[in-house]
Each structure stands twice: as C-alpha cells, then as structure tokens.
Write a protein that holds these residues in place. Sequence first.
Motif, PDB file in Angstrom:
ATOM      1  N   SER A   1       0.784  -1.174  -0.090  1.00  0.00           N
ATOM      2  CA  SER A   1      -0.005   0.120  -0.128  1.00  0.00           C
ATOM      3  C   SER A   1       0.945   1.363  -0.080  1.00  0.00           C
ATOM      4  N   ASP A   2       2.053   1.217   0.450  1.00  0.00           N
ATOM      5  CA  ASP A   2       2.887   2.212   0.288  1.00  0.00           C
ATOM      6  C   ASP A   2       4.221   1.943  -0.398  1.00  0.00           C
ATOM      7  N   TYR A   3       4.540   3.043  -1.277  1.00  0.00           N
ATOM      8  CA  TYR A   3       5.649   2.739  -2.148  1.00  0.00           C
ATOM      9  C   TYR A   3       6.174   3.978  -2.860  1.00  0.00           C
ATOM     10  N   TYR A   4       7.066   3.843  -3.624  1.00  0.00           N
ATOM     11  CA  TYR A   4       7.458   4.977  -4.211  1.00  0.00           C
ATOM     12  C   TYR A   4       7.567   4.740  -5.882  1.00  0.00           C
TER      13      TYR A   4
ATOM     14  N   GLN B   1      16.830   9.084 -19.683  1.00  0.00           N
ATOM     15  CA  GLN B   1      18.342   8.776 -20.154  1.00  0.00           C
ATOM     16  C   GLN B   1      18.463   9.236 -21.470  1.00  0.00           C
ATOM     17  N   PRO B   2      19.267  10.496 -21.826  1.00  0.00           N
ATOM     18  CA  PRO B   2      19.322  10.768 -23.006  1.00  0.00           C
ATOM     19  C   PRO B   2      20.468  10.214 -23.771  1.00  0.00           C
ATOM     20  N   PRO B   3      20.850  10.476 -24.981  1.00  0.00           N
ATOM     21  CA  PRO B   3      21.848   9.726 -25.600  1.00  0.00           C
ATOM     22  C   PRO B   3      23.154   9.820 -24.836  1.00  0.00           C
ATOM     23  N   SER B   4      23.325  10.818 -23.851  1.00  0.00           N
ATOM     24  CA  SER B   4      24.715  10.653 -23.212  1.00  0.00           C
ATOM     25  C   SER B   4      24.702   9.511 -22.224  1.00  0.00           C
ATOM     26  N   ARG B   5      23.750   8.868 -22.252  1.00  0.00           N
ATOM     27  CA  ARG B   5      23.682   7.714 -21.096  1.00  0.00           C
ATOM     28  C   ARG B   5      23.179   7.960 -19.807  1.00  0.00           C
ATOM     29  N   GLN B   6      23.453   9.141 -19.406  1.00  0.00           N
ATOM     30  CA  GLN B   6      23.262   9.636 -17.699  1.00  0.00           C
ATOM     31  C   GLN B   6      21.637   9.375 -17.464  1.00  0.00           C
ATOM     32  N   MET B   7      21.551   8.360 -16.531  1.00  0.00           N
ATOM     33  CA  MET B   7      20.195   8.515 -15.988  1.00  0.00           C
ATOM     34  C   MET B   7      20.042   9.674 -14.941  1.00  0.00           C
ATOM     35  N   ILE B   8      18.917  10.437 -15.445  1.00  0.00           N
ATOM     36  CA  ILE B   8      18.541  11.526 -14.851  1.00  0.00           C
ATOM     37  C   ILE B   8      16.990  11.560 -14.043  1.00  0.00           C
ATOM     38  N   LEU B   9      16.961  11.775 -12.885  1.00  0.00           N
ATOM     39  CA  LEU B   9      15.604  11.849 -12.256  1.00  0.00           C
ATOM     40  C   LEU B   9      14.807  12.975 -12.614  1.00  0.00           C
ATOM     41  N   VAL B  10      13.706  12.788 -13.057  1.00  0.00           N
ATOM     42  CA  VAL B  10      12.793  13.620 -13.694  1.00  0.00           C
ATOM     43  C   VAL B  10      11.818  14.070 -12.458  1.00  0.00           C
ATOM     44  N   ILE B  11      11.253  12.853 -12.095  1.00  0.00           N
ATOM     45  CA  ILE B  11      10.064  13.290 -11.028  1.00  0.00           C
ATOM     46  C   ILE B  11       9.893  12.094 -10.214  1.00  0.00           C
ATOM     47  N   ARG B  12       9.469  12.124  -8.841  1.00  0.00           N
ATOM     48  CA  ARG B  12       8.956  11.191  -7.980  1.00  0.00           C
ATOM     49  C   ARG B  12       7.750  11.290  -7.341  1.00  0.00           C
ATOM     50  N   GLN B  13       7.110  10.264  -6.734  1.00  0.00           N
ATOM     51  CA  GLN B  13       5.885  10.468  -6.380  1.00  0.00           C
ATOM     52  C   GLN B  13       5.878   9.115  -5.137  1.00  0.00           C
ATOM     53  N   GLU B  14       5.290   9.781  -4.025  1.00  0.00           N
ATOM     54  CA  GLU B  14       4.996   8.841  -2.812  1.00  0.00           C
ATOM     55  C   GLU B  14       3.752   8.212  -2.856  1.00  0.00           C
TER      56      GLU B  14
ATOM     57  N   TYR C   1      12.870   7.002 -21.409  1.00  0.00           N
ATOM     58  CA  TYR C   1      12.147   7.333 -20.388  1.00  0.00           C
ATOM     59  C   TYR C   1      11.863   6.028 -19.579  1.00  0.00           C
ATOM     60  N   PHE C   2      12.358   6.027 -18.383  1.00  0.00           N
ATOM     61  CA  PHE C   2      12.058   4.759 -17.747  1.00  0.00           C
ATOM     62  C   PHE C   2      11.250   4.997 -16.360  1.00  0.00           C
ATOM     63  N   CYS C   3      10.274   4.236 -16.170  1.00  0.00           N
ATOM     64  CA  CYS C   3       9.443   4.374 -14.900  1.00  0.00           C
ATOM     65  C   CYS C   3       9.947   3.495 -13.858  1.00  0.00           C
ATOM     66  N   ALA C   4       9.860   3.684 -12.590  1.00  0.00           N
ATOM     67  CA  ALA C   4      10.668   2.688 -11.636  1.00  0.00           C
ATOM     68  C   ALA C   4       9.594   2.750 -10.529  1.00  0.00           C
ATOM     69  N   TYR C   5       9.776   1.809  -9.710  1.00  0.00           N
ATOM     70  CA  TYR C   5       9.260   1.372  -8.532  1.00  0.00           C
ATOM     71  C   TYR C   5      10.172   1.093  -7.186  1.00  0.00           C
ATOM     72  N   ARG C   6       9.888   1.665  -6.070  1.00  0.00           N
ATOM     73  CA  ARG C   6      10.684   1.123  -5.091  1.00  0.00           C
ATOM     74  C   ARG C   6       9.716   0.830  -3.913  1.00  0.00           C
ATOM     75  N   ARG C   7       9.813  -0.117  -3.107  1.00  0.00           N
ATOM     76  CA  ARG C   7       9.190  -0.519  -1.942  1.00  0.00           C
ATOM     77  C   ARG C   7       9.709   0.483  -0.783  1.00  0.00           C
ATOM     78  N   LYS C   8       8.510   0.532   0.099  1.00  0.00           N
ATOM     79  CA  LYS C   8       8.987   1.434   1.274  1.00  0.00           C
ATOM     80  C   LYS C   8      10.237   1.035   2.210  1.00  0.00           C
ATOM     81  N   THR C   9      10.109  -0.096   2.245  1.00  0.00           N
ATOM     82  CA  THR C   9      11.403  -0.663   3.165  1.00  0.00           C
ATOM     83  C   THR C   9      12.365  -1.455   1.767  1.00  0.00           C
ATOM     84  N   GLY C  10      13.323  -1.578   2.219  1.00  0.00           N
ATOM     85  CA  GLY C  10      14.458  -2.223   1.169  1.00  0.00           C
ATOM     86  C   GLY C  10      14.875  -1.190   0.064  1.00  0.00           C
TER      87      GLY C  10
END
Lengths: 114, 114
Positions: A30-33, A39-52, A90-99
């Motif tokens: 029920s709780d996660y991020y 990721q532009p052609p330079s390969r650098q992964m750049i955070l765009v936005i996050r949501q709790e 553009y990559f979407c990512a999920y992270r658990r609240k713990t771990g």
Amino acid sequence: AQTVTQSQPEMSVQEAETVTLSCTYDTSESDYYLFWYKQPPSRQMILVIRQEAYKQQNATENRFSVNFQKAAKSFSLKISDSQLGDAAMYFCAYRRKTGNQFYFGTGTSLTVIP
Amino acid sequence: DTAVSQTPKYLVTQMGNDKSIKCEQNLGHDTMYWYKQDSKKFLKIMFSYNNKELIINETVPNRFSPKSPDKAHLNLHINSLELGDSAVYFCASSLGGVGTDTQYFGPGTRLTVL
C-alpha cells in the motif's frame, strides 16, 4: 515480485506539444515510491520526478507532471511544451517503502519533432 | 562536483580477460548498486551494498564480484569475460533505509567484449 510495465516502446511529439508516457505496475503493497528517470543519448540517468504512494496529490516539476492512479496502479508522465532536449529514453521505476531495490520498466523512447 | 563517478567510461577487451570497473560517490549515501543495461535498454539490478554489506545479489554469474572497500566505493570485478557481458554498466547510490529514496546514477561504463 513487483513488475513495472511501459507499454509504449516509442513515442513522438511535436515540439511545444504535450505528450503522455504510460506506466503501470504490479504490487500488493500500500505504500511505495514511484519515479520517472530520463536517459538522453549521453547515457546519464537523470531523475525527472518522484511520487510517494501515500500522497494523493500528483507530483509536478516544471513542465513534467504525473497522473498517479493508485487503484489502477498507473503512473503516467506528462510532458508539457515539449522541447528538443526532452528527447530521450524514459524509465518508470518502483521502489518498496522498505528495502533498497528499484524495479525499472523497459523504457519508452521519446522523439521530439522540430 | 560529480556525485557518482565511474571509471572507465569505455572498456574494450578480449574474451577471457579479467577487468574491473570502479565507482565512487561523494553524496554520503549508505547504499550503492550495480545495474546492467543490455542492448535493448533493459536495466537489471545486479548487486546492492549497504554500508559495505551485500544486501541484494541477483542471479548473476559468479564471474562478477563486487567489492566495497568503504561505503563511498563499490567496484565491480569481472573474471573470464564473455561476449554476452557486453553492455552498459551503471553504478548508483541512494541514502538507504526507509523514506523517499532516490537513486543517483553514474554516467555508465560501456563494456565491449570482442
């Protein structure tokens, strides 16, 4: 295990227009991020936005905003007034609240047409 | 100042060789990661260390061995390189623990095995 799905391998948008990138995820928690990375052609992964997940208000960062639909397990990214520099994977990512593990989608390649 | 740095940026080597990729972060983060991005841009986590302790070890051949001399460094050593090891390897770091926890990525190392 959590899975993140990006059903659009490629998208294109005219410069100055708006585009929405889709992301869905599967979880029993029920709780996660949630995150969008660019990721532009330079390969650098750049955070765009996050949501709790416990925040009902959609996150916004300048021209980038999300439409977070928790019940539908959907987390789409809207890019307004698209610029040439927005062209990237553009990559979407999920992270658990713990771990510490992140789960990434397969990415959406965005082309911006001048 | 670079937050997460990796060296080298490009690595071209012959099959069977042993090589190392170094990663350093100056963000004071407790957790570091290694990801592999294949030719289809799929990002897959390999390892994660928290305060020099291994906490995530995905199904990765034991030819890959991470080493964390201190919490600011996480190096990746690869023995007996194979053609299938060709990929871009990303190091990342995060604060660690609970809470909104963003990963910050290094610039990536493009490994080509001939």
